[in-house]
Design a protein around this motif. Structure first.
Motif, PDB file in Angstrom:
ATOM      1  N   GLN A 192     -46.164   4.281  24.979  1.00 57.07           N
ATOM      2  CA  GLN A 192     -47.078   5.084  24.164  1.00 57.07           C
ATOM      3  C   GLN A 192     -47.410   6.375  24.915  1.00 57.07           C
ATOM      4  OE1 GLN A 192     -50.670   3.049  22.633  1.00 57.07           O
ATOM      5  NE2 GLN A 192     -51.755   4.981  22.970  1.00 57.07           N
ATOM      6  N   VAL A 193     -47.478   7.478  24.196  1.00 54.73           N
ATOM      7  CA  VAL A 193     -47.890   8.753  24.807  1.00 54.73           C
ATOM      8  C   VAL A 193     -48.729   9.537  23.793  1.00 54.73           C
ATOM      9  CG1 VAL A 193     -45.919   9.022  26.391  1.00 54.73           C
ATOM     10  CG2 VAL A 193     -45.748   9.929  24.058  1.00 54.73           C
ATOM     11  N   HIS A 194     -49.404  10.531  24.314  1.00 55.70           N
ATOM     12  CA  HIS A 194     -50.091  11.487  23.436  1.00 55.70           C
ATOM     13  C   HIS A 194     -49.227  12.737  23.380  1.00 55.70           C
ATOM     14  CE1 HIS A 194     -52.956  14.677  22.310  1.00 55.70           C
ATOM     15  NE2 HIS A 194     -53.495  13.716  21.579  1.00 55.70           N
ATOM     16  N   VAL A 195     -49.028  13.277  22.177  1.00 48.86           N
ATOM     17  CA  VAL A 195     -48.248  14.513  22.052  1.00 48.86           C
ATOM     18  C   VAL A 195     -49.109  15.595  21.413  1.00 48.86           C
ATOM     19  CG1 VAL A 195     -47.169  13.863  19.817  1.00 48.86           C
ATOM     20  CG2 VAL A 195     -46.051  15.564  21.286  1.00 48.86           C
ATOM     21  N   HIS A 196     -48.987  16.774  21.977  1.00 53.26           N
ATOM     22  CA  HIS A 196     -49.640  17.953  21.408  1.00 53.26           C
ATOM     23  C   HIS A 196     -48.557  18.997  21.195  1.00 53.26           C
ATOM     24  CE1 HIS A 196     -51.749  21.847  21.488  1.00 53.26           C
ATOM     25  NE2 HIS A 196     -52.675  21.166  20.848  1.00 53.26           N
ATOM     26  N   ALA A 197     -48.517  19.599  20.009  1.00 54.46           N
ATOM     27  CA  ALA A 197     -47.485  20.600  19.716  1.00 54.46           C
ATOM     28  C   ALA A 197     -47.937  21.412  18.501  1.00 54.46           C
ATOM     29  CB  ALA A 197     -46.151  19.908  19.430  1.00 54.46           C
ATOM     30  N   TYR A 198     -47.055  22.299  18.063  1.00 56.70           N
ATOM     31  CA  TYR A 198     -47.302  23.069  16.837  1.00 56.70           C
ATOM     32  C   TYR A 198     -46.096  22.895  15.932  1.00 56.70           C
ATOM     33  CZ  TYR A 198     -51.096  25.076  19.460  1.00 56.70           C
ATOM     34  OH  TYR A 198     -52.239  25.212  20.189  1.00 56.70           O
ATOM     35  N   ASN A 199     -46.324  22.982  14.620  1.00 58.74           N
ATOM     36  CA  ASN A 199     -45.187  22.960  13.700  1.00 58.74           C
ATOM     37  C   ASN A 199     -44.797  24.398  13.338  1.00 58.74           C
ATOM     38  OD1 ASN A 199     -46.946  23.841  11.709  1.00 58.74           O
ATOM     39  ND2 ASN A 199     -47.148  21.825  10.730  1.00 58.74           N
TER      40      ASN A 199
ATOM     41  N   ASP B 297     -32.149  10.498   8.099  1.00 54.57           N
ATOM     42  CA  ASP B 297     -31.700  10.674   6.719  1.00 54.57           C
ATOM     43  C   ASP B 297     -32.630  11.681   6.028  1.00 54.57           C
ATOM     44  OD1 ASP B 297     -31.211  10.446   3.977  1.00 54.57           O
ATOM     45  OD2 ASP B 297     -30.963   8.265   4.051  1.00 54.57           O
ATOM     46  N   PRO B 298     -32.067  12.784   5.464  1.00 55.55           N
ATOM     47  CA  PRO B 298     -32.928  13.797   4.835  1.00 55.55           C
ATOM     48  C   PRO B 298     -33.707  13.260   3.631  1.00 55.55           C
ATOM     49  CG  PRO B 298     -30.595  14.258   4.405  1.00 55.55           C
ATOM     50  CD  PRO B 298     -30.647  13.144   5.398  1.00 55.55           C
ATOM     51  N   GLU B 299     -33.225  12.159   3.039  1.00 53.65           N
ATOM     52  CA  GLU B 299     -33.897  11.586   1.866  1.00 53.65           C
ATOM     53  C   GLU B 299     -35.009  10.613   2.266  1.00 53.65           C
ATOM     54  OE1 GLU B 299     -32.927  12.694  -1.153  1.00 53.65           O
ATOM     55  OE2 GLU B 299     -31.428  13.901  -0.091  1.00 53.65           O
ATOM     56  N   GLU B 300     -35.040  10.263   3.543  1.00 53.98           N
ATOM     57  CA  GLU B 300     -36.024   9.280   3.997  1.00 53.98           C
ATOM     58  C   GLU B 300     -36.753   9.803   5.234  1.00 53.98           C
ATOM     59  OE1 GLU B 300     -34.972   5.044   4.257  1.00 53.98           O
ATOM     60  OE2 GLU B 300     -33.034   5.676   3.437  1.00 53.98           O
ATOM     61  N   GLY B 301     -37.824   9.132   5.550  1.00 53.03           N
ATOM     62  CA  GLY B 301     -38.549   9.493   6.762  1.00 53.03           C
ATOM     63  C   GLY B 301     -39.216  10.850   6.633  1.00 53.03           C
ATOM     64  N   GLU B 302     -39.651  11.383   7.778  1.00 58.75           N
ATOM     65  CA  GLU B 302     -40.375  12.650   7.774  1.00 58.75           C
ATOM     66  C   GLU B 302     -39.686  13.613   8.729  1.00 58.75           C
ATOM     67  OE1 GLU B 302     -44.972  14.207   8.406  1.00 58.75           O
ATOM     68  OE2 GLU B 302     -44.460  12.149   8.945  1.00 58.75           O
ATOM     69  N   GLU B 303     -39.489  14.855   8.274  1.00 58.94           N
ATOM     70  CA  GLU B 303     -38.890  15.871   9.144  1.00 58.94           C
ATOM     71  C   GLU B 303     -39.997  16.495   9.981  1.00 58.94           C
ATOM     72  OE1 GLU B 303     -36.540  18.582   6.777  1.00 58.94           O
ATOM     73  OE2 GLU B 303     -34.860  17.146   6.818  1.00 58.94           O
ATOM     74  N   LEU B 304     -39.924  16.302  11.282  1.00 59.17           N
ATOM     75  CA  LEU B 304     -40.948  16.812  12.188  1.00 59.17           C
ATOM     76  C   LEU B 304     -40.359  17.889  13.081  1.00 59.17           C
ATOM     77  CD1 LEU B 304     -42.337  13.313  13.266  1.00 59.17           C
ATOM     78  CD2 LEU B 304     -43.426  14.905  11.657  1.00 59.17           C
ATOM     79  N   VAL B 305     -41.094  18.983  13.234  1.00 58.30           N
ATOM     80  CA  VAL B 305     -40.704  20.046  14.160  1.00 58.30           C
ATOM     81  C   VAL B 305     -41.801  20.148  15.214  1.00 58.30           C
ATOM     82  CG1 VAL B 305     -40.131  22.501  14.400  1.00 58.30           C
ATOM     83  CG2 VAL B 305     -39.540  21.288  12.280  1.00 58.30           C
ATOM     84  N   PHE B 306     -41.435  20.040  16.471  1.00 58.00           N
ATOM     85  CA  PHE B 306     -42.394  20.120  17.573  1.00 58.00           C
ATOM     86  C   PHE B 306     -42.130  21.402  18.353  1.00 58.00           C
ATOM     87  CE2 PHE B 306     -41.998  15.630  16.617  1.00 58.00           C
ATOM     88  CZ  PHE B 306     -43.262  15.100  16.815  1.00 58.00           C
ATOM     89  N   ILE B 307     -43.072  22.327  18.327  1.00 61.43           N
ATOM     90  CA  ILE B 307     -42.939  23.587  19.061  1.00 61.43           C
ATOM     91  C   ILE B 307     -43.917  23.564  20.240  1.00 61.43           C
ATOM     92  CG2 ILE B 307     -43.190  26.115  18.903  1.00 61.43           C
ATOM     93  CD1 ILE B 307     -42.457  25.874  15.927  1.00 61.43           C
ATOM     94  N   ASN B 308     -43.442  23.978  21.399  1.00 63.69           N
ATOM     95  CA  ASN B 308     -44.243  23.989  22.643  1.00 63.69           C
ATOM     96  C   ASN B 308     -44.949  22.647  22.884  1.00 63.69           C
ATOM     97  OD1 ASN B 308     -43.399  26.641  22.739  1.00 63.69           O
ATOM     98  ND2 ASN B 308     -45.355  27.494  22.066  1.00 63.69           N
ATOM     99  N   PRO B 309     -44.213  21.560  22.836  1.00 65.36           N
ATOM    100  CA  PRO B 309     -44.830  20.232  22.974  1.00 65.36           C
ATOM    101  C   PRO B 309     -45.311  19.935  24.385  1.00 65.36           C
ATOM    102  CG  PRO B 309     -42.449  20.032  22.944  1.00 65.36           C
ATOM    103  CD  PRO B 309     -42.756  21.479  22.668  1.00 65.36           C
ATOM    104  N   ILE B 310     -46.416  19.201  24.451  1.00 65.84           N
ATOM    105  CA  ILE B 310     -46.928  18.676  25.722  1.00 65.84           C
ATOM    106  C   ILE B 310     -47.172  17.182  25.531  1.00 65.84           C
ATOM    107  CG2 ILE B 310     -48.874  18.682  27.347  1.00 65.84           C
ATOM    108  CD1 ILE B 310     -49.233  21.679  26.595  1.00 65.84           C
TER     109      ILE B 310
ATOM    110  N   ALA C 135     -45.350  26.098  10.783  1.00 60.70           N
ATOM    111  CA  ALA C 135     -46.419  26.844  10.118  1.00 60.70           C
ATOM    112  C   ALA C 135     -47.516  27.239  11.106  1.00 60.70           C
ATOM    113  CB  ALA C 135     -46.993  25.999   8.972  1.00 60.70           C
ATOM    114  N   GLY C 136     -47.354  26.857  12.372  1.00 64.58           N
ATOM    115  CA  GLY C 136     -48.354  27.186  13.385  1.00 64.58           C
ATOM    116  C   GLY C 136     -49.501  26.197  13.425  1.00 64.58           C
ATOM    117  N   GLU C 137     -49.374  25.116  12.662  1.00 69.10           N
ATOM    118  CA  GLU C 137     -50.435  24.103  12.650  1.00 69.10           C
ATOM    119  C   GLU C 137     -50.301  23.191  13.860  1.00 69.10           C
ATOM    120  OE1 GLU C 137     -50.399  23.853   7.759  1.00 69.10           O
ATOM    121  OE2 GLU C 137     -49.137  22.529   8.970  1.00 69.10           O
ATOM    122  N   GLU C 138     -51.467  22.759  14.363  1.00 71.20           N
ATOM    123  CA  GLU C 138     -51.484  21.911  15.545  1.00 71.20           C
ATOM    124  C   GLU C 138     -51.083  20.473  15.194  1.00 71.20           C
ATOM    125  OE1 GLU C 138     -55.354  22.014  17.322  1.00 71.20           O
ATOM    126  OE2 GLU C 138     -54.506  22.240  19.324  1.00 71.20           O
TER     127      GLU C 138
END
Ligand code: CO
Length: 192
Positions: free
Chosen positions: A105-112, A63-76, A114-117
């Motif tokens: 459970q996993v560990h995720v590494h990615a960029y958004n 739902d665009p009004e709820e939760g958080e919009e996450l973008v994962f670029i080049n995820p590991i 804005a290029g932030e880790e």
């Protein structure tokens, strides 16, 4: 932009890392969220909308009004822990649901965008959707991860998707494999 359904060949393509983010890619990510919400989804991978790029979008509240919009670029994804069985669905296999076993459970590494880790230990629904979407980027669908008996339960539905795709292809809806590959190569040239 529209969501491709199984067994469209782009869903089996291994996506390439993104090396460049421009305004057009920002716009496409916005469209991905819109398509995801319109279908009540919680995650959508770029190759589900015919973009062969290693990125996906998530909002576990759908739902665009709820939760958080996450973008994962080049995820590991790494450090899997535990194991959990939960029902999954996929916007590329509408109305098909089946139970999939994955690490809880996993560990995720990615960029958004804005290029932030992004670096996080994730669990629950977020861990499940991230693993499901990462699979898409490697050309893997959740039905590939079903046990034999669970796959047998949904085989008729899967075959129906295959029949529908082949008949739509026969009337020229998707073009040939080479035509699709050529289009994806162009997108890769621009962003990878
Ligand atoms: Co999916």
């Amino acid at each position: 932009m529209k969501i491709l359904t199984y067994p469209h060949p782009t869903l089996r393509r291994v996506s390439k890392p993104v090396r460049r983010v421009d305004k057009e890619l920002h716009d496409m990510v916005g469209q991905m969220f819109e398509l995801m919400y319109a279908s009540n989804g919680i995650g959508l991978a770029a190759n589900q909308v015919d973009l062969p790029l290693r990125l996906f979008v998530v909002n576990t509240m759908a739902d665009p009004e709820e939760g958080e919009e996450l973008v994962f670029i080049n995820p590991i994804v790494s450090r899997p822990k535990g194991s959990e069985e939960k029902e999954e669905g996929c916007l590329s296999l509408p109305s098909l649901y089946a139970t999939v076993k994955r690490p809880e459970q996993v560990h995720v590494h990615a960029y958004n965008l804005a290029g932030e880790e992004i670096k996080a230990e994730i669990n629950g629904m977020l861990a499940r959707v991230v693993q499901h979407e990462l699979d898409h980027l490697d050309g893997v669908m959740f039905i590939d991860r079903l046990s034999e008996t669970r796959l047998a339960d949904v085989r008729d539905a899967v075959e129906q998707f295959e029949e529908d795709f082949h008949s739509r292809r026969e009337v020229g809806e998707f073009g040939g494999d080479q035509e699709i590959a050529a289009r994806l190569d162009e997108i890769e040239k621009r962003y990878c």
